[in-house]
Every structure is written in structure tokens, then in C-alpha cells.
Motif scaffolding. Structure first.
Motif, PDB file in Angstrom:
ATOM      1  N   THR A  62      -2.931   4.478  -6.888  1.00 17.21           N
ATOM      2  CA  THR A  62      -2.249   4.229  -5.618  1.00 17.21           C
ATOM      3  C   THR A  62      -2.794   2.951  -5.000  1.00 17.21           C
ATOM      4  O   THR A  62      -4.011   2.782  -4.881  1.00 17.21           O
ATOM      5  CB  THR A  62      -2.457   5.394  -4.644  1.00 17.21           C
ATOM      6  N   GLU A  87      -4.001   0.396  -2.390  1.00 16.48           N
ATOM      7  CA  GLU A  87      -4.653   0.529  -1.086  1.00 16.48           C
ATOM      8  C   GLU A  87      -4.658  -0.768  -0.289  1.00 16.48           C
ATOM      9  O   GLU A  87      -4.862  -0.757   0.916  1.00 16.48           O
ATOM     10  CB  GLU A  87      -6.111   0.999  -1.269  1.00 16.48           C
ATOM     11  N   ARG A  88      -4.450  -1.911  -0.970  1.00 18.13           N
ATOM     12  CA  ARG A  88      -4.516  -3.196  -0.295  1.00 18.13           C
ATOM     13  C   ARG A  88      -3.485  -4.132  -0.905  1.00 18.13           C
ATOM     14  O   ARG A  88      -3.323  -4.178  -2.119  1.00 18.13           O
ATOM     15  CB  ARG A  88      -5.917  -3.804  -0.431  1.00 18.13           C
ATOM     16  N   PRO A 118       0.832  -1.217   0.000  1.00 19.30           N
ATOM     17  CA  PRO A 118       0.000   0.000   0.000  1.00 19.30           C
ATOM     18  C   PRO A 118       0.859   1.257   0.000  1.00 19.30           C
ATOM     19  O   PRO A 118       1.880   1.339   0.680  1.00 19.30           O
ATOM     20  CB  PRO A 118      -0.812  -0.141   1.289  1.00 19.30           C
ATOM     21  N   TYR A 174      -8.479  -2.663  -4.554  1.00 15.32           N
ATOM     22  CA  TYR A 174      -7.047  -2.800  -4.303  1.00 15.32           C
ATOM     23  C   TYR A 174      -6.269  -1.533  -4.665  1.00 15.32           C
ATOM     24  O   TYR A 174      -5.111  -1.395  -4.261  1.00 15.32           O
ATOM     25  CB  TYR A 174      -6.481  -3.984  -5.082  1.00 15.32           C
ATOM     26  N   ALA A 175      -6.859  -0.635  -5.441  1.00 15.49           N
ATOM     27  CA  ALA A 175      -6.164   0.586  -5.817  1.00 15.49           C
ATOM     28  C   ALA A 175      -7.198   1.646  -6.191  1.00 15.49           C
ATOM     29  O   ALA A 175      -8.354   1.324  -6.509  1.00 15.49           O
ATOM     30  CB  ALA A 175      -5.202   0.344  -6.973  1.00 15.49           C
ATOM     31  N   VAL A 176      -6.778   2.902  -6.148  1.00 15.12           N
ATOM     32  CA  VAL A 176      -7.619   4.033  -6.538  1.00 15.12           C
ATOM     33  C   VAL A 176      -6.868   4.834  -7.588  1.00 15.12           C
ATOM     34  O   VAL A 176      -5.704   5.211  -7.384  1.00 15.12           O
ATOM     35  CB  VAL A 176      -7.972   4.922  -5.331  1.00 15.12           C
ATOM     36  N   PRO A 190     -12.242   3.659  -8.197  1.00 18.13           N
ATOM     37  CA  PRO A 190     -11.679   2.462  -7.553  1.00 18.13           C
ATOM     38  C   PRO A 190     -11.367   1.380  -8.577  1.00 18.13           C
ATOM     39  O   PRO A 190     -12.058   1.235  -9.595  1.00 18.13           O
ATOM     40  CB  PRO A 190     -12.789   2.024  -6.600  1.00 18.13           C
TER      41      PRO A 190
END
Length: 371
Positions: A177, A179-180, A105, A140-142, A131
Motif C-alpha cells: 500500500t 504511503e507517500r 497514497p 513510500y509503501a508498506v 517497509p
């Protein structure tokens, strides 16, 4: 456990052995991949704004208007019912990206943006925060940022237009980016599995021998033609160092089996090194039929009461090329096949027909693959 740790302790002693190994064709890193170490696909939906009148035609893409209304409602802006929005500067897009293994992340990845409606170009647009989800439905990402488009288009009032590349798709470098993180089984268990990129029994056997020669007998063994099991230390740091040594071992992979690849659409023919032909005589000629239309006018005699008519006068010409016959001796090699075919002036399409006929006759000792 003591045996595994002993195997790892041999890594330090084996450092000098690796340097003294004979130079071979390829590293294990280039021939295999570690099981479980893989990328994951992400997909999403978003809006690109700021276009110069090249966005979606909202009458034909109502979901673009619905998406814009839904976004505005999140900021407290309510569009009156029945209001017809003309959003020429907005385009609905699909997003996709790959989540590399071991990424954490806060790190960034590239995003590909593609129009899903009738936008003419995404050039100059900006993707709003969207998202990216995995196959399990989790985010998992933005993604967000300016879209880089490699193509462009121009259109005149008379309907003429010029398009270079594809302006309806682009990329956002480092535009998402993470996120997970995706959990990996790399550090679990007492062994690693290495999968060959091209399954082959001989290559797998050579890999096992090369690993055992460096780290000792019993370190690796082949499960099948595609997978090699390698004993590895359980400590994560030691496992990384151990795998670094393993993947830099060089092995000479076995040569590919005798194959002939034919692409029927492009006319491409690839003949492998070990292709052999049994004794056979081949001739190949082309039959050309030419039909020429030569209509003639039939004029009646004066005062005969007849009518002028057009009488067909087609001419048919048949021409057959008399190509020479060439003979394949026993155990003919690749260069001899190419030389014989070139002597009769066979085109790629003719070569395909010759190879298929040899296969049907049982004279071709190779696997014939048509794609």
C-alpha cells in the motif's frame, strides 16, 4: 502567456484536423516519453513465515534469527540470551517494487519477494509487514500478504531432487500500500519536454513538423536528436488534454542506420535493411584435424628376457572442405547477402567470421556490433 493560451485554444479547432491526417506508422506516445514522468524503484527487507520446513537454516543465516528476535521484542516478547532458535518455517527475504508515476497514497502496487539466505522454497509463506524505501531513504509503501510462487521442488532421502522453475522467489499481487506520493514537475512551467526512445535527427524533425502542423508554428521545436520542447498551457487540466492530443499524433519514424548485430554467445546474427557490400570475393572453408588413438601391444619372443609393453599408434587425419568462392557485386542488398552465404552452406559461426572479414577489408558498409 496569451500566446500559450491561444495555442491551447487551437486544440479544439485542431480536433477535426487530427482526424483528417494521413495514417502513418506510429503515434508519438509509442515513440517518446514525457520528461519527469517516470517510475521509481523501491526496496525493502522482511520475513516470510508459515513455510513447511523449507525456511532458512539458522546456523548459516544468523540474521534471520536476529530479525525474528527484533520483531518479537516489539510485541513485548524477550528471548533469553544464548537461546538457540531453530526457525525452519521462517525465511529472510528482499523486497522490490516499482512506484508508478502519479500514484497516490492508498493505492496498491505489486511486490516481488526473493530469498536472500538458503531457504529451499517460499511456497505457502506469508510476508509480514515490511517497509519499502526509495533511494532517498524515505518509506513510500508498506508490504504484507501471501506469497504466490510459480515453482516447486521435491527432494528424496537419498539426495535426489526435482525443481521446477524457481521456488525461492515469488510475487504478492497488490501486496504493498502506497504511503507517500512522489512529487512531479509535470504541471510546472510553461512547456513540456518529450524524449525520443531512440534518438534520431530525422525522426525528431518529423515530430516537430507534425506537432506544428496541428497546433501552429512555434508550438514545438527540437533541442537535439533526443528531446523536443513543446509549449503547453499552465493549467493542469488543460495540460492533460493538450498532451492527450499531442501523444496521439502519428509520425513516420526514420529507418534505422545500417547495422549488423552479432551475439557471439548464442550465434545470432541480425542484418539491417540498409546494409551494403562493396565488390568483394569471399571463400570460407573448414579445416578438420582428427587424431585417433590406436595403441598396440609389443610381445617379446619366448625366453628373450624382454617385457611386454604398449606402443602408441596414433593416426592423424586432416580434412579440408573445398567450399566455393562467391562474389559480391557493387551495392549488394540484404537478400543477396543471405542467398550467397546460404549457397556455400555457412553456419552462423561461419557467417560471423565472413562479416568480420568483410569489415576488416573495408567492403562492409554497416556498423558491426558484437554483443
Amino acid at each position: 502567456m496569451a500566446r500559450r493560451m491561444t495555442a491551447f485554444q487551437l486544440v479544439v479547432l485542431a480536433a477535426t484536423l487530427v482526424g483528417s491526417l494521413p495514417v502513418m506508422a506510429d503515434r508519438l506516445k509509442d515513440l517518446t516519453s514525457v520528461a519527469g514522468v517516470r517510475s521509481n524503484q523501491l526496496v525493502g527487507y522482511g520475513l516470510v513465515v508459515g513455510l513447511d520446513g523449507t525456511g532458512d537454516q539458522t546456523t548459516q543465516a544468523p540474521f534471520t534469527v536476529q530479525s525474528m528476535k527484533s520483531m518479537l521484542q516489539q510485541f513485548g516478547i524477550v528471548i533469553p540470551p544464548g537461546q538457540n532458535l531453530q526457525l525452519k518455517n521462517v525465511a529472510a527475504v528482499s523486497l522490490h517494487a516499482e512506484l508508478p508515476p502519479f500514484i497516490k497514497p492508498g493505492q496498491t502496487i505489486d511486490v516481488t519477494v526473493s530469498s536472500i539466505a538458503n531457504a529451499k522454497s517460499l511456497r505457502g509463506g506469508t510476508l509480514l509487514m515490511s517497509p519499502l524505501k526509495g533511494a532517498d531513504g524515505n518509506v513510500y509503501a508498506v508490504a504484507q500478504g501471501n506469497v504466490v510462487v510459480g515453482g516447486f521442488g521435491a527432494e528424496g532421502r537419498d539426495g535426489s531432487k526435482v525443481t521446477v522453475n524457481v521456488p525461492s522467489a515469488g510475487r504478492i499481487p497488490n501486496g504493498a500500500t502506497v504511503e507517500r506520493a512522489v512529487s512531479s514537475g509535470f504541471a510546472s512551467g510553461n512547456s513540456l519536454f518529450m524524449n525520443l526512445n531512440t534518438p534520431d535527427f530525422t525522426t525528431a524533425s518529423r515530430m516537430v513538423d507534425a506537432i506544428n502542423n496541428v497546433f501552429g508554428n512555434g508550438t514545438a521545436y527540437a533541442i537535439d536528436a533526443s528531446t523536443i520542447k513543446v509549449a503547453a498551457p499552465q493549467d493542469a487540466s488543460q495540460r492533460v488534454s493538450f498532451l492527450s492530443m499531442v501523444e496521439n499524433i502519428e509520425v513516420n519514424p526514420d529507418e534505422a542506420p545500417a547495422r549488423i548485430i552479432i551475439n557471439s554467445r548464442t550465434g545470432t546474427v541480425v542484418i539491417g535493411k540498409h546494409v551494403r557490400v562493396l565488390p568483394a570475393a569471399v571463400t570460407h572453408g573448414n579445416l578438420t584435424v582428427t587424431i585417433t588413438a590406436n595403441p598396440q601391444v609389443s610381445q617379446p619372443e619366448a625366453l628373450s628376457g624382454g617385457q611386454t609393453v604398449v606402443v602408441p599408434g596414433d593416426q592423424v587425419e586432416v580434412k579440408q572442405e573445398t567450399n566455393r568462392m562467391f562474389l559480391f557485386e557493387p551495392g549488394v542488398s540484404l537478400d543477396e547477402i543471405v542467398r550467397a552465404v546460404n549457397e556455400v552452406g555457412a553456419a552462423p559461426g561461419d557467417l560471423m567470421a565472413i562479416l568480420e572479414a568483410l569489415k576488416q577489408a573495408g567492403a562492409l558498409r554497416a556498423e558491426l556490433i558484437v554483443i
